[in-house]
Design a protein around this motif. Structure first.
Motif, mmCIF file in Angstrom:
data_model
loop_
_atom_site.group_PDB
_atom_site.id
_atom_site.type_symbol
_atom_site.label_atom_id
_atom_site.label_comp_id
_atom_site.label_asym_id
_atom_site.label_seq_id
_atom_site.Cartn_x
_atom_site.Cartn_y
_atom_site.Cartn_z
ATOM 1 N N PHE A 85 17.680 31.310 -18.250
ATOM 2 C CA PHE A 85 17.250 31.463 -19.635
ATOM 3 C C PHE A 85 17.970 30.462 -20.536
ATOM 4 C CE2 PHE A 85 17.281 33.499 -23.813
ATOM 5 C CZ PHE A 85 15.940 33.785 -23.965
ATOM 6 N N CYS A 86 19.281 30.307 -20.352
ATOM 7 C CA CYS A 86 20.053 29.363 -21.168
ATOM 8 C C CYS A 86 19.598 27.929 -20.941
ATOM 9 C CB CYS A 86 21.546 29.508 -20.889
ATOM 10 S SG CYS A 86 22.258 31.061 -21.502
ATOM 11 N N GLU A 87 19.348 27.579 -19.693
ATOM 12 C CA GLU A 87 18.846 26.229 -19.388
ATOM 13 C C GLU A 87 17.531 25.972 -20.109
ATOM 14 O OE1 GLU A 87 20.265 25.095 -14.904
ATOM 15 O OE2 GLU A 87 18.118 25.031 -15.299
ATOM 16 N N LEU A 88 16.609 26.905 -20.001
ATOM 17 C CA LEU A 88 15.307 26.748 -20.649
ATOM 18 C C LEU A 88 15.453 26.673 -22.166
ATOM 19 C CD1 LEU A 88 13.165 29.183 -18.472
ATOM 20 C CD2 LEU A 88 13.015 26.684 -18.504
ATOM 21 N N ALA A 89 16.250 27.578 -22.736
ATOM 22 C CA ALA A 89 16.438 27.601 -24.190
ATOM 23 C C ALA A 89 17.068 26.309 -24.682
ATOM 24 C CB ALA A 89 17.283 28.805 -24.599
ATOM 25 N N GLU A 90 18.140 25.879 -24.024
ATOM 26 C CA GLU A 90 18.834 24.666 -24.459
ATOM 27 C C GLU A 90 17.976 23.421 -24.286
ATOM 28 O OE1 GLU A 90 22.729 24.627 -22.613
ATOM 29 O OE2 GLU A 90 23.519 25.872 -24.244
ATOM 30 N N GLY A 91 17.029 23.450 -23.364
ATOM 31 C CA GLY A 91 16.121 22.331 -23.158
ATOM 32 C C GLY A 91 14.913 22.353 -24.083
ATOM 33 N N GLY A 92 14.815 23.373 -24.951
ATOM 34 C CA GLY A 92 13.697 23.470 -25.894
ATOM 35 C C GLY A 92 12.417 24.035 -25.305
ATOM 36 N N PHE A 93 12.480 24.583 -24.093
ATOM 37 C CA PHE A 93 11.286 25.106 -23.423
ATOM 38 C C PHE A 93 10.567 26.154 -24.277
ATOM 39 C CE2 PHE A 93 9.081 28.146 -20.730
ATOM 40 C CZ PHE A 93 8.378 27.334 -19.843
ATOM 41 N N TYR A 94 11.326 27.030 -24.923
ATOM 42 C CA TYR A 94 10.722 28.143 -25.663
ATOM 43 C C TYR A 94 10.264 27.773 -27.075
ATOM 44 C CZ TYR A 94 12.511 31.168 -21.954
ATOM 45 O OH TYR A 94 12.759 31.767 -20.745
ATOM 46 N N ASP A 95 10.663 26.595 -27.566
ATOM 47 C CA ASP A 95 10.325 26.202 -28.935
ATOM 48 C C ASP A 95 8.806 26.166 -29.125
ATOM 49 O OD1 ASP A 95 13.050 25.870 -28.970
ATOM 50 O OD2 ASP A 95 13.004 23.743 -29.515
ATOM 51 N N ASP A 96 8.346 26.880 -30.143
ATOM 52 C CA ASP A 96 6.934 26.912 -30.558
ATOM 53 C C ASP A 96 6.004 27.684 -29.625
ATOM 54 O OD1 ASP A 96 7.531 25.405 -32.882
ATOM 55 O OD2 ASP A 96 7.493 23.583 -31.665
ATOM 56 N N LEU A 97 6.561 28.439 -28.664
ATOM 57 C CA LEU A 97 5.709 29.326 -27.879
ATOM 58 C C LEU A 97 5.398 30.557 -28.720
ATOM 59 C CD1 LEU A 97 7.292 29.185 -24.287
ATOM 60 C CD2 LEU A 97 5.493 27.763 -25.299
ATOM 61 N N LYS A 98 4.413 31.315 -28.299
ATOM 62 C CA LYS A 98 4.028 32.532 -29.015
ATOM 63 C C LYS A 98 4.251 33.755 -28.125
ATOM 64 C CE LYS A 98 1.677 29.189 -31.160
ATOM 65 N NZ LYS A 98 1.722 27.833 -30.579
ATOM 66 N N PHE A 99 4.509 34.880 -28.772
ATOM 67 C CA PHE A 99 4.490 36.146 -28.047
ATOM 68 C C PHE A 99 3.031 36.401 -27.700
ATOM 69 C CE2 PHE A 99 8.497 36.448 -30.286
ATOM 70 C CZ PHE A 99 9.330 36.981 -29.312
ATOM 71 N N HIS A 100 2.764 36.740 -26.455
ATOM 72 C CA HIS A 100 1.367 36.864 -26.014
ATOM 73 C C HIS A 100 0.964 38.281 -25.611
ATOM 74 C CE1 HIS A 100 3.602 36.173 -22.237
ATOM 75 N NE2 HIS A 100 2.674 36.958 -21.692
ATOM 76 N N ARG A 101 1.906 39.180 -25.489
ATOM 77 C CA ARG A 101 1.568 40.548 -25.057
ATOM 78 C C ARG A 101 2.346 41.542 -25.893
ATOM 79 N NH1 ARG A 101 3.620 43.618 -19.846
ATOM 80 N NH2 ARG A 101 2.116 45.314 -19.757
ATOM 81 N N TYR A 102 1.622 42.475 -26.471
ATOM 82 C CA TYR A 102 2.233 43.568 -27.234
ATOM 83 C C TYR A 102 1.605 44.867 -26.777
ATOM 84 C CZ TYR A 102 2.996 46.809 -31.099
ATOM 85 O OH TYR A 102 3.325 47.909 -31.853
#
Length: 182
Positions: A46-63
């Motif tokens: 999770f930290c690798e992905l976050a620090e690499g910007g992977f999650y930037d601008d994604l959307k929550f898709h399931r509620y």
């Protein structure tokens, strides 16, 4: 990309054990203390992905009311919030079916604190226990039926009110990793 064909990955990030993930969403900020002792592979990934910007601008898709709010699917990146909320197909595939191109080993069977409490942060996966990659969810209330099959790797420490307002289509502006004092 299918989960079953993706290779198992061992993250290179070195877990310090004091990581706090700061989610900046379209509804506000959420702070989550990560459990690097109980779920070191998940926290490192999770930290690798976050620090690499992977999650930037994604959307929550399931509620699912009273159950979970889920995000982390790269297929939502090029979609509008309204298209994600409507459950539409994106240019990269259906929301909820994408990942980072690899999967990680489960830790629910070895984590002594693997408890789906209200505000717990855990990794989503397919039917294969070793298929988590980038998709995560926040528990909307205790969900202990998930304890024996899904890895919890953090607990919300600030922003429970924000989690309660999140819906499909809401944006993850960024996730940054900080180190706590305690």
């Amino acid at each position: 990309m299918g989960f079953f064909g993706d290779p198992l990955y061992t993250p290179e990030y070195e877990v310090a054990g004091d990581e706090v993930a700061v989610f900046d969403t379209s509804k506000g900020k959420i702070r989550v203390r990560l459990d690097g002792t109980g779920a070191p592979i998940h926290v490192a990934n999770f930290c690798e992905l976050a620090e690499g910007g992977f999650y930037d601008d994604l959307k929550f898709h399931r509620y699912v009311p009273g159950f979970v709010i889920q995000g982390g699917c790269p297929n939502t990146r090029e979609m509008s919030p309204s298209d994600v909320a409507a459950g539409g197909m994106g240019p990269d595939g259906r929301p909820g079916t994408g990942g980072p191109g690899y999967r990680i080993h489960e830790e629910f069977s070895s984590n002594p604190r693997n408890s789906h409490e209200d505000g717990a942060l855990a990794m989503a996966r397919s039917m294969d226990p070793n298929s988590a990659g980038s998709q995560f969810y926040f528990c909307l209330g205790p969900q202990h039926s998930l304890d024996s099959g899904y890895t919890v790797f953090g607990q919300t420490i600030e922003g429970m009110d924000v989690i309660g307002t999140l819906r499909a289509g809401d944006v993850i502006n960024s996730i940054r990793i900080e180190h706590s004092e305690a």
